[in-house]
Structure formats: C-alpha cells, structure tokens
Design an enzyme around this catalytic site. Structure first.
Site, short mmCIF file in Angstrom:
data_model
loop_
_atom_site.label_atom_id
_atom_site.label_comp_id
_atom_site.label_asym_id
_atom_site.label_seq_id
_atom_site.Cartn_x
_atom_site.Cartn_y
_atom_site.Cartn_z
N MET A 189 -30.45 3.95 33.07
CA MET A 189 -29.47 2.93 33.44
C MET A 189 -30.20 1.78 34.14
SD MET A 189 -25.91 4.83 34.24
CE MET A 189 -26.22 5.26 35.93
N HIS A 216 -38.55 7.37 36.41
CA HIS A 216 -38.37 6.94 35.01
C HIS A 216 -39.74 6.74 34.34
CE1 HIS A 216 -34.62 5.09 36.87
NE2 HIS A 216 -34.11 5.87 35.94
O1 PAF Z 1 -29.49 9.78 34.14
C1 PAF Z 1 -29.08 8.64 33.84
O2 PAF Z 1 -29.64 7.62 34.24
C2 PAF Z 1 -27.83 8.51 32.97
O3 PAF Z 1 -26.90 9.48 33.26
C3 PAF Z 1 -28.16 8.50 31.46
C4 PAF Z 1 -28.74 9.83 31.01
C5 PAF Z 1 -29.11 7.37 31.14
C6 PAF Z 1 -26.85 8.28 30.66
O4 PAF Z 1 -26.25 7.07 30.99
#
Ligand code: PAF
Length: 285
Positions: free
Chosen positions: A30, A37
């Site tokens: 997101m 990430h």
């Molecule tokens: O973990 C996240 O950031 C969100 O839940 C995802 C998996 C991108 C789905 O919107």
C-alpha cells in the site's frame, strides 16, 4: 523500471515474460515503503526473472473509522525506492481502475480464521485484503508472491486462499524487519510522536519475554499462561498502550490457546494502540 496504472497495459507489458515461461514475482504493497517492503522486493529480485510491485491503498480493507484518508502516501519516494531495488514494473492504479463504479457482487467468505486477533476488531478488513489480493493475482498472474510475517493473520489467510482455491502462486513469507530497538517496521510507525515512539518497542520486548518464558518452561498450565499474559497486559497498559489483544494462538487455525505444550507451534500475537496509532506484532515459536 516502468510505472503502469492500467490493467490492460500491465497485462500487455507482462505478456512476453509470461509467454517465455519466466518466473514473475509480485510484491503487493500500500506504499509508504520501508525496509520491510524492500526486503520482500530483494527476495523477489533474487528468485524471479521479473519483479512487479503494486502500490495501492485498498479502500475495501479499511473500516469506516479507520485511517484510509490519512494513510501515508509517498509515491515519489516509493518509486525511487522501487527503482533502486531493481523492480521491473510498478503498478499504481487509481481506485476506479480496480473498483469500477458498478457494484461488486463477489466477496470471499472466511470462516473461523478471522474470529480472533485482527479479524475480531477489524470486521470486514480481511474480506477486503483477500478481495484485492485475489484481483492482483488475476491481473498480474505471478508465479510467486511475497507477504510479510508481521501481518501474520493476513499471511495465513492468503496461504489458505491460495491452497483452497488452487491458485497457482507460490507464497513466500518475508521475515519481520525491525528497528534497532526491536520495533517492527510499519508504514504506520510514522504516525508516532517522539514520546509514543519511545515506548513502542515495549510491544516486542513483552512478546519476546513471553516467548522465552514459554520456550524454557516445558508444558505450561492454563494458570501459568493466564498469569503471564495478564502481567504483560498490565505492564503495557501502565506505560500507555490500549491493548486490543495479546494472545497465544495455534499456528494452524489461529484459535486462542489455554495451555501450551512444548512440542507444538504457536503464535504470540499482539495489537495495541498508542494514542491513535494501532501497532501489531507477533512471534512464531
Ligand atoms: O499488507 C498490505 O500492505 C496490504 O494488506 C496488501 C497485502 C498490500 C493488500 O492491500
């Protein structure tokens, strides 16, 4: 790196790789990217020929009183970070691209895996997560996808969805990346004031000491477990946390446990608010 915001263009861009039988890795996010990430992207980069990252703040996974409007949006920095990390395609759709104005009829019903933990206090949240990830799987058709272990209930639900719906995607668990003082990295950490940030690592400190106690204590009785959890809840509340849950759950069905046996695998999971910020963390042991 290519930044793409339409489903048709993304499918077109990925066609040659798919036709050549290349391994396509998906890292859904997101945005507001952090080291957590980036570690998922780094793993995908190592394993796959093509890496796709999606940046989309998915409205269907936010409840009416949650932080959809103020969720951090840092697209420019995110794109730079993706480029640096070697991402091939970044998918940044508008909301209407993924959710056109006509009604959405289908959703995924989830049984008892959402009765507890975040599922209990965020009704509908995981329906939204499964809906969007299912859509992204269909759009990207990755061979592999990465999700962080910090969101353990999400991860287990997605593994379940893939297994039970026979979705041909291999899910990889990315380990939780932490700040030097133990705080799990999260896009929401940037909401914390300096004072809140100073106490935030206590969440991990408490679940770590519960893990150490349970690991070395052999079989633990229901009273021992109750006492241990109550003491940790008390300490966290004393320093300013509002606890949503602090539980030991079975790793297979996420049901809270009254006893702990030394030969089984459990998750110690916690969610608590400091001020307006909700933090979650967990340890599998
Ligand atoms: O973990 C996240 O950031 C969100 O839940 C995802 C998996 C991108 C789905 O919107």
């Amino acid at each position: 790196m290519m930044t793409i915001n339409s489903i048709t263009s993304l499918r077109e861009a990925l066609k040659p790789a798919r036709q050549a039988g290349k391994r396509i890795g998906l890292v859904p996010t997101m945005g507001a990217l952090h080291e957590g990430h980036l570690s998922l992207i780094a793993e995908a980069r190592q394993v796959c020929d093509v890496v796709v990252t999606t940046i989309f703040v998915n409205p269907t996974q936010f409840g009416p009183n949650e932080d959809l409007d103020r969720y951090p949006r840092t697209l420019k920095q995110d794109l730079e970070a993706c480029k640096e990390a070697g991402v091939d395609f970044v998918f940044t759709p508008e909301t209407t691209e993924l959710y056109p104005p006509e009604a959405q009829f289908l959703s995924i019903r989830i049984a008892e895996l959402t009765d507890h933990l975040c599922g209990a206090t965020r009704p509908g949240h995981f329906n939204g997560v499964l809906q969007i990830v299912n859509k992204l799987f269909n759009i990207v058709q990755p061979t592999d996808a990465w999700f962080g272990q910090k969101d353990i209930q999400q991860l287990i639900l997605l593994e379940t969805m893939v297994r039970e719906f026979n979705i041909p995607v291999r899910i990889h668990r990315g380990k939780t990346i932490r700040e030097a003082d133990g705080l799990a990295m999260s896009s929401r950490n940037r909401y914390l004031s300096a004072q809140e940030r100073a106490i935030a690592p206590q969440l991990y400190a408490e679940i770590t000491s519960i893990r150490d106690y349970l690991k070395h204590g052999g079989d633990i009785t229901a009273e021992d477990l109750d006492r241990t959890l109550a003491a940790a809840r008390y300490r966290l509340t004393e320093i300013g946390f509002k606890i949503d849950y602090l539980s030991i759950v079975d790793v297979r069905n996420l049901q809270p446990q009254q006893r702990v046996y030394s030969d089984r695998t459990y998750i110690i999971a916690v969610a608590a608010k400091i001020g307006n910020t909700r933090l979650i963390d967990n340890i599998i042991f």
